[in-house]
Design a protein around this motif. Structure first.
Motif, PDB file in Angstrom:
ATOM      1  N   GLU A 199       8.343   3.106  -2.207  1.00  0.00           N
ATOM      2  CA  GLU A 199       8.571   4.612  -2.039  1.00  0.00           C
ATOM      3  C   GLU A 199       8.765   4.633  -0.202  1.00  0.00           C
ATOM      4  N   PHE A 200       9.528   5.694  -0.025  1.00  0.00           N
ATOM      5  CA  PHE A 200       9.959   6.123   1.412  1.00  0.00           C
ATOM      6  C   PHE A 200       8.862   7.177   1.966  1.00  0.00           C
ATOM      7  N   TRP A 226       8.844   4.886   6.705  1.00  0.00           N
ATOM      8  CA  TRP A 226       7.821   3.627   6.385  1.00  0.00           C
ATOM      9  C   TRP A 226       8.604   3.375   4.903  1.00  0.00           C
ATOM     10  N   VAL A 227       8.728   1.986   4.552  1.00  0.00           N
ATOM     11  CA  VAL A 227       8.840   1.646   3.061  1.00  0.00           C
ATOM     12  C   VAL A 227       7.671   0.902   2.450  1.00  0.00           C
ATOM     13  N   THR A 228       7.206   1.427   1.604  1.00  0.00           N
ATOM     14  CA  THR A 228       5.749   0.804   1.261  1.00  0.00           C
ATOM     15  C   THR A 228       5.770   0.642  -0.593  1.00  0.00           C
ATOM     16  N   CYS A 229       4.944  -0.372  -0.850  1.00  0.00           N
ATOM     17  CA  CYS A 229       5.056  -0.740  -2.256  1.00  0.00           C
ATOM     18  C   CYS A 229       3.610  -0.884  -2.892  1.00  0.00           C
ATOM     19  N   GLY A 268       0.720  -1.174   0.117  1.00  0.00           N
ATOM     20  CA  GLY A 268       0.010  -0.013   0.001  1.00  0.00           C
ATOM     21  C   GLY A 268       0.693   1.178  -0.123  1.00  0.00           C
ATOM     22  N   LEU A 269       1.092   1.570  -1.291  1.00  0.00           N
ATOM     23  CA  LEU A 269       2.039   2.830  -1.187  1.00  0.00           C
ATOM     24  C   LEU A 269       1.632   4.147  -0.671  1.00  0.00           C
TER      25      LEU A 269
END
Length: 275
Positions: free
Chosen positions: A154-155, A170-173, A66-67
């Motif tokens: 993304e950070f 957070w590192v999300t995708c 969940g970016l």
């Protein structure tokens, strides 16, 4: 789309398959047969390491699905950004920058998609509102290999927390999607007496995740490839006939359920479906 998938492979297997050079064993995730938005997932990416020079290193990282854009004020809408359309991903403000330099591969056994039950679909067509019952299908590689889903990461910095807080960053995708294949499925699904099988993945749902073949992995992960004209062709003209689809128990529709029984192939759908 891709709203749920299965990921049961051990990290040791993924390290060898994707030629990973760096992996933190303390970030091991259990096998997950019902991966849902906002869960932590494995992702393969190429990124330089701090104090180790400018060359990117192939890594297996744990990201949250969940970016959250770097400029977002809060992560509240992360669950809504689990997918990005490959046709417009290079244009959208939320995805443009990660598409240019923060691409990843998300390993999966396969993904789930739901078809509205036949009787419920007829009622919907009449304009009657009711909660539709849906039959889940599992789409998985014919040869049993790992499905490498094209993703972006993304950070995001939580400004409410101090720098040394473990959740400060957070590192999300997100997973890229494309139009579902209209090519005939190489193996019929729903082989029970009187059942009707989907003829193509597009019969199940109009969208599907982008699954990249191994020969495109390195180019997709290469952070030096930053121009859309050099990246977009990697998502196009994908080979067809790589997957099969079959009905699975409706228990997968509840995110609380988890286990290999969720991908058990049924002889026929539990819910009547129309194709």
């Amino acid at each position: 789309m891709c709203g749920r998938y299965a990921a049961s492979r051990r990290p040791e297997d993924l390290v060898g398959l994707f030629d990973v050079k760096l992996w933190d064993a303390e970030q091991t995730l259990p096998a997950d047969w019902n991966v849902a938005p906002t869960k932590e997932v494995y992702a393969v990416l190429d990124r330089p390491m701090r104090d180790a020079g400018p060359e990117p290193v192939r890594q297996l990282r744990t990201l949250r699905w969940g970016l959250v854009p770097s400029w977002a004020k809060s992560p509240e809408k992360a669950a809504m950004m689990i997918n990005a359309r490959m046709e417009t991903v290079h244009e959208k403000a939320s995805y443009r920058r990660p598409f240019a330099s923060r691409r990843c591969l998300i390993p999966a056994d396969g993904y789930y998609e739901w078809v509205t039950g036949g009787e419920e679909r007829k009622e919907e067509e009449k304009g009657k509102r009711k909660r539709p019952r849906k039959q889940p299908y599992f789409v998985t590689p014919l040869d049993g290999s790992v499905m490498a889903l094209a993703g972006l990461y993304e950070f995001w910095r939580d400004a409410t927390l101090p720098d040394d807080h473990p959740r400060a960053w957070w590192v999300t995708c997100t997973v890229l999607t494309t139009e579902a294949e209209t090519a005939p499925l190489p193996e019929p699904a729903g082989v029970g007496a009187g059942s009707v099988a989907p003829r193509a993945l597009a019969d199940i749902h109009p969208r599907m995740p982008v699954a990249l073949p191994p020969e495109r992995w390195d180019a997709w992960l290469d952070p030096a490839r930053t121009e859309p004209e050099a990246i977009r062709p990697l998502l196009e003209d994908l080979p067809t006939g790589r997957f099969r689809a079959y009905p699975v128990p409706t228990e997968v529709s509840n995110v609380r359920n988890n286990g290999p029984e969720l991908v058990r192939e049924l002889p026929a759908p539990e819910e009547e479906t129309l194709f």
